[in-house]
Design a protein around this motif. Structure first.
Motif, mmCIF file in Angstrom:
data_model
loop_
_atom_site.group_PDB
_atom_site.id
_atom_site.type_symbol
_atom_site.label_atom_id
_atom_site.label_comp_id
_atom_site.label_asym_id
_atom_site.label_seq_id
_atom_site.Cartn_x
_atom_site.Cartn_y
_atom_site.Cartn_z
ATOM 1 N N THR A 126 76.963 76.260 7.205
ATOM 2 C CA THR A 126 76.150 75.348 6.401
ATOM 3 C C THR A 126 76.061 75.805 4.954
ATOM 4 O O THR A 126 76.208 75.002 4.023
ATOM 5 C CB THR A 126 74.744 75.216 7.005
ATOM 6 N N THR A 184 69.341 73.864 2.596
ATOM 7 C CA THR A 184 70.260 74.535 3.519
ATOM 8 C C THR A 184 69.609 74.703 4.892
ATOM 9 O O THR A 184 70.241 74.450 5.928
ATOM 10 C CB THR A 184 70.672 75.900 2.957
ATOM 11 N N GLN A 196 74.999 66.471 12.329
ATOM 12 C CA GLN A 196 74.011 66.185 11.296
ATOM 13 C C GLN A 196 73.259 64.916 11.701
ATOM 14 O O GLN A 196 73.080 64.656 12.876
ATOM 15 C CB GLN A 196 74.682 66.072 9.929
ATOM 16 N N THR A 216 71.793 70.688 12.568
ATOM 17 C CA THR A 216 72.915 71.084 13.422
ATOM 18 C C THR A 216 72.425 71.664 14.739
ATOM 19 O O THR A 216 72.907 71.297 15.826
ATOM 20 C CB THR A 216 73.801 72.110 12.694
ATOM 21 N N ARG A 252 69.580 71.449 6.816
ATOM 22 C CA ARG A 252 70.879 71.141 7.409
ATOM 23 C C ARG A 252 71.167 72.018 8.618
ATOM 24 O O ARG A 252 71.739 71.563 9.619
ATOM 25 C CB ARG A 252 71.982 71.289 6.354
#
Length: 273
Positions: free
Chosen positions: A165, A178, A34, A185, A181
């Motif tokens: 996630t 979402t 992250q 990643t 994120r």
């Protein structure tokens, strides 16, 4: 505002900063794959901004920081990286570590003791890593994600990271959040995502030697880092206190923003160095 510091081996590390540098600092350390952007809700909190100097590092290999070839399995490297951020903070800081960030803080204590730490807050955190390490107990969601989330093959990595996630929160997050994120990643190179797991590190003696006030915060529904890892830290760190978030997954600071921020402000009281 983004500041820069130089970590171990000359790696340039990006650090988000906000608030008054004259106020007691809080340093945030994010988790695996992250970036410091995960702390957006804390950086938007007017009370935290008024009372504290906030700093959130992008760990090496993540976000806007450099991506060195090595060092991801070396506690001394993580300790020096965090020390560079603490020097920027300017005075002893409350250090908040989420997920893998808890292991980074543990590495700092392993190498340097509690120098420059006013307090520690572990959030859904690991303090160990490796097979049968109780401080590194992972939940079913993370177990199912390995090795797909570490793969070079997009056909494996993309759906696995998406599932991981989406399952980090006990209640569904917004589609936009979402996807942000997921993007964070996937922006971390697969070799870095994999290298972070190439460790076997116990921390019982390190945790037992912590000498600053420590809060262990964990969601009861966390399926990424098992709540047993929090219980282990609580049993080892002298005087550690627990803050359980019922019905919350791996992201208490995003799932229960106001509650988490109040908890953080209370945890930082009296740790002003």
């Amino acid at each position: 505002m983004i500041a820069g510091v130089v970590g171990a081996g000359g790696a340039a590390l990006a650090v988000r900063v906000a608030g008054d540098p004259a106020r007691p600092p809080i340093v945030f350390v994010h988790g695996w794959a992250q970036s410091g952007a995960v702390w957006a809700n804390q950086f938007a909190d007017p009370d935290l901004l008024r009372e504290h100097y906030l700093l959130a590092v992008d760990l090496r290999g993540h976000g806007s920081s450099d991506i060195p070839d090595d060092g991801y399995d070396n506690p001394a490297v993580w300790a020096e990286d965090l020390a560079a951020v603490l020097r920027l903070a300017g005075s002893p800081a409350t250090v908040v570590g989420w997920s893998y960030g808890g292991l980074v803080i543990t590495d700092y204590v392993r190498e340097r003791g509690c120098a420059e730490l006013a307090g520690i807050v572990l959030v859904g955190a690991l303090t160990e890593i490796g097979k049968n390490r109780p401080g590194g107990a992972i939940g079913s969601l993370m177990r199912d994600a390995i090795p797909g989330a570490l793969s070079e093959d997009p056909a494996l990595a993309l759906p696995t990271v998406a599932t991981l996630t989406a399952g980090m929160t006990a209640e569904p997050a917004s589609g936009g959040e979402t996807q942000r994120r997921i993007g964070a990643t996937l922006s971390v190179p697969p070799r870095v995502r994999k290298a972070l797991f190439k460790r076997d590190t116990g921390s019982a003696d390190v945790l037992s030697g912590i000498t600053v006030p420590t809060l262990v915060a964990h969601g009861t529904e966390d399926r990424v880092v098992d709540p047993a890892a929090a219980a282990y830290a609580l049993g080892k760190i002298p005087g550690a206190t627990a803050r359980w978030f019922p019905g919350v997954g791996h992201l208490p600071f995003a799932e229960r923003v106001d509650e988490f921020n109040r908890t953080l402000r209370e945890a930082a009281v009296g740790r002003k160095g």
